[in-house]
Design a protein around this motif. Structure first.
Motif, PDB file in Angstrom:
ATOM      1  N   GLU A  47      -7.126  -4.819   3.951  1.00 35.03           N
ATOM      2  CA  GLU A  47      -8.097  -5.114   4.795  1.00 35.03           C
ATOM      3  C   GLU A  47      -7.664  -4.824   6.577  1.00 35.03           C
ATOM      4  OE1 GLU A  47     -10.577  -8.562   3.212  1.00 35.03           O
ATOM      5  OE2 GLU A  47      -8.526  -9.229   2.912  1.00 35.03           O
ATOM      6  N   ARG A  48      -8.528  -4.227   7.109  1.00 40.60           N
ATOM      7  CA  ARG A  48      -8.498  -4.388   8.484  1.00 40.60           C
ATOM      8  C   ARG A  48      -8.974  -5.306   9.193  1.00 40.60           C
ATOM      9  NH1 ARG A  48      -7.219   1.014  10.135  1.00 40.60           N
ATOM     10  NH2 ARG A  48      -8.374   0.232  12.296  1.00 40.60           N
ATOM     11  N   PHE A  61      -8.703  -0.352   2.790  1.00 40.65           N
ATOM     12  CA  PHE A  61      -8.156   0.834   3.384  1.00 40.65           C
ATOM     13  C   PHE A  61      -6.817   1.312   2.798  1.00 40.65           C
ATOM     14  CE2 PHE A  61     -11.408  -1.157   6.001  1.00 40.65           C
ATOM     15  CZ  PHE A  61     -12.209   0.121   6.451  1.00 40.65           C
ATOM     16  N   HIS A  62      -6.512   2.581   3.178  1.00 38.93           N
ATOM     17  CA  HIS A  62      -5.318   2.825   2.976  1.00 38.93           C
ATOM     18  C   HIS A  62      -4.327   3.388   4.199  1.00 38.93           C
ATOM     19  CE1 HIS A  62      -5.691   2.652  -1.396  1.00 38.93           C
ATOM     20  NE2 HIS A  62      -6.774   2.983  -1.425  1.00 38.93           N
ATOM     21  N   ASP A  96       1.016  -1.231  -0.112  1.00 41.29           N
ATOM     22  CA  ASP A  96       0.119   0.144   0.151  1.00 41.29           C
ATOM     23  C   ASP A  96       0.869   1.109   0.075  1.00 41.29           C
ATOM     24  OD1 ASP A  96      -2.542   1.066   0.148  1.00 41.29           O
ATOM     25  OD2 ASP A  96      -1.888   1.880   1.896  1.00 41.29           O
ATOM     26  N   PHE A  97       2.053   1.125   0.638  1.00 46.40           N
ATOM     27  CA  PHE A  97       3.061   2.392   0.627  1.00 46.40           C
ATOM     28  C   PHE A  97       3.281   2.712  -0.563  1.00 46.40           C
ATOM     29  CE2 PHE A  97       6.517   4.758   1.505  1.00 46.40           C
ATOM     30  CZ  PHE A  97       6.457   5.478   2.606  1.00 46.40           C
ATOM     31  N   PHE A  98       3.861   1.790  -1.455  1.00 45.42           N
ATOM     32  CA  PHE A  98       4.612   2.030  -2.525  1.00 45.42           C
ATOM     33  C   PHE A  98       3.658   2.066  -4.009  1.00 45.42           C
ATOM     34  CE2 PHE A  98       5.924  -2.544  -2.392  1.00 45.42           C
ATOM     35  CZ  PHE A  98       5.348  -3.039  -3.440  1.00 45.42           C
ATOM     36  N   GLY A  99       2.564   1.345  -3.768  1.00 48.21           N
ATOM     37  CA  GLY A  99       1.697   1.267  -4.812  1.00 48.21           C
ATOM     38  C   GLY A  99       0.123   1.386  -4.520  1.00 48.21           C
TER      39      GLY A  99
END
Length: 473
Positions: A457-458, A465-466, A449-452
């Motif tokens: 999911e939580r 989510f991000h 998520d950080f790089f792309g």
């Protein structure tokens, strides 16, 4: 003249042995080989079976010699030669006749061929045959894919020539089109893992304990009387006991340590990856064969790194031998669990409805991975519906609880001694990852998520989510 019950094309070693097996079981068989002199020699050398063999010098003659609907077994090299042979047979066969590919074909080719013949009136069977030359001659394990109607036409012959386990034939119809060849592919993938793990244990005995082949052979002989009872353990003891006639040395010591492969192991790994089902022990075994082929590079690396001061394993020898037996068993359990999980996934993907208990049963005799262990697998699948993984069945849970500590100790001690055990290590890692309810992929999802901006999911809410990476960047 009485017509033959079945035909066969390709009188190489496997084809010849299969034809003799068919004749020996009382069935008349028409045979054809591109080199007609081989066809004539085959009948001439068939002895008392020659009366049941009809030698044919053309495909037209072959077709005329077989009782309709005509089943014709092809025993030629996989790939283009099979397609060429099918094209030639289409010119001489009639509606409802059956072309049977009994070679080690890629199941995707089998699906294609099955579909291509559907509109011609002919039908196609992809038939996996396991057991090598000896199995072909005296009783292989036979895995059939095609229409059930086409199997019914040849069932009598296949049942007769297959291996028998306590009176049960090791032959079965498993599903449509490529089902038989897919199951044979996974059989071979499990075989790769089984053989690699045996070789790794041999390496620990040879390099870790300093035993010679004649000292190692009785170890495998003893193991073959217990939980590891199987064809591969049996022949391992025999191989280690054999001497080279030329040098008088143990034959295993004069064999170059470079393993060959014909593709089925690689196919099993590729299909597992395509299906998204981990088969790590099989993958490690295939990779180990590839690494073994890099003989020159390995010798150069040995010189470059020199003696790392590792190798021998100290301690109680009897305790280590007991651990090695249990470790090999645990690795075997993991490899079979992976193989059957891949077959289960493929069954859903291709609509085959593969009968898992039946597959385990037809592997109990004739095939290379035959072992008493397969009875336990058959019982596990019969006792429960929709088994996701054999590791979740009561019998396998009990076995792994007993055996995994030994596998853990063997992998650790081999690593400390610098002895490669890639398949056993992969089996252990698979087991540990499979039984870990909370793994470490949460970190991977955060990274993705950080790089792309791939999202995650939580554990406390539904949806995607991000992370708050922007404020931390």
């Amino acid at each position: 003249m009485e017509q033959a019950e079945i035909g066969l094309i390709g009188l190489g070693t496997m084809g010849s042995n299969l034809a003799l097996n068919i004749a020996e079981k009382g069935h008349r068989i028409a045979v054809f080989n591109r080199t007609t002199s081989r066809t004539d020699a085959f009948k001439a050398n068939a002895g008392e079976l020659s009366d049941r063999i009809v030698p044919c010098h053309s495909l037209q003659e072959l077709a005329a010699a077989i009782r309709p609907p005509r089943p014709v077994i092809i025993m030629v090299l996989a790939g283009t030669p099979v397609d060429e042979q099918i094209a030639q047979l289409r010119e001489v066969l009639s509606a409802n006749d059956i072309i049977i590919d009994a070679g080690n074909a890629n199941f995707r080719d089998t699906i294609r061929r099955f579909k291509e013949l559907e509109s011609t009136g002919l039908t196609f069977i992809g038939m996996g045959v396991s057991g090598g030359e000896e199995g072909a001659r005296h009783g292989p394990s036979i895995m059939v894919g095609g229409t059930e109607e086409s199997y019914n036409r040849v069932e009598k012959v296949l049942t007769a020539i297959s291996a028998k386990y306590k009176g049960e034939a090791c032959s079965a119809w498993l599903g449509t089109d490529g089902a038989g060849h897919f199951v044979k592919t996974i059989h071979n993938g499990i075989e790769y893992a089984d053989m690699q793990m045996i070789a790794e244990i041999y390496g620990v005995l040879r390099d870790g304990l300093g035993l010679n082949p004649k000292e190692i052979a009785p170890v495998f002989d003893t193991w073959n009387t217990g939980r590891l009872n199987s064809y591969l353990i049996e022949i391992t003891a025999k191989v280690l006991n054999a001497d080279d006639p030329k040098t008088g040395k143990p034959v295993v010591e004069i064999i170059l340590d470079r393993a060959g492969q014909k593709g089925t192991g690689k196919w099993s790994v590729i299909e597992a990856q395509q299906l998204g089902i981990p088969a790590t022990a099989i993958e490690a075994a295939v990779a180990a064969r590839v690494l073994s082929s890099l003989k020159t590079e390995r010798e150069a690396a040995e010189k470059a790194y020199g003696d790392l001061g590792l190798g021998r394993i100290s301690g109680d020898k009897d305790a280590l031998l007991a651990d090695l037996e249990l470790a090999l068993f645990a690795g075997k359990v993991a490899a079979y669990a992976q193989g059957f999980a891949v077959m289960s996934g493929a069954s859903q993907q291709f609509g085959w409805d593969l009968p898992m208990p039946t597959i385990a049963k037809i592997w109990r005799a004739g095939c290379i991975i035959r072992s008493q262990f397969l009875d336990t697998i058959a019982e596990a699948f019969s006792a429960e519906d929709n088994v996701a993984n054999l590791l979740m069945t009561p019998a396998f849970i009990a076995m792994m609880k007993e055996a995994h500590p030994a596998l853990r100790r063997v992998v650790a001690r081999a690593a400390e001694a610098g002895l490669p055990v890639p398949a056993l290590s992969s089996a252990l890692a698979y087991f540990d990852a499979y039984r870990q309810g909370r793994g470490t992929s949460n970190l991977i999802q955060a990274q993705r998520d950080f790089f792309g901006a791939h999202g995650f999911e939580r554990i406390d809410a539904e949806g995607a989510f991000h992370g708050p990476w922007g404020s931390n960047g």
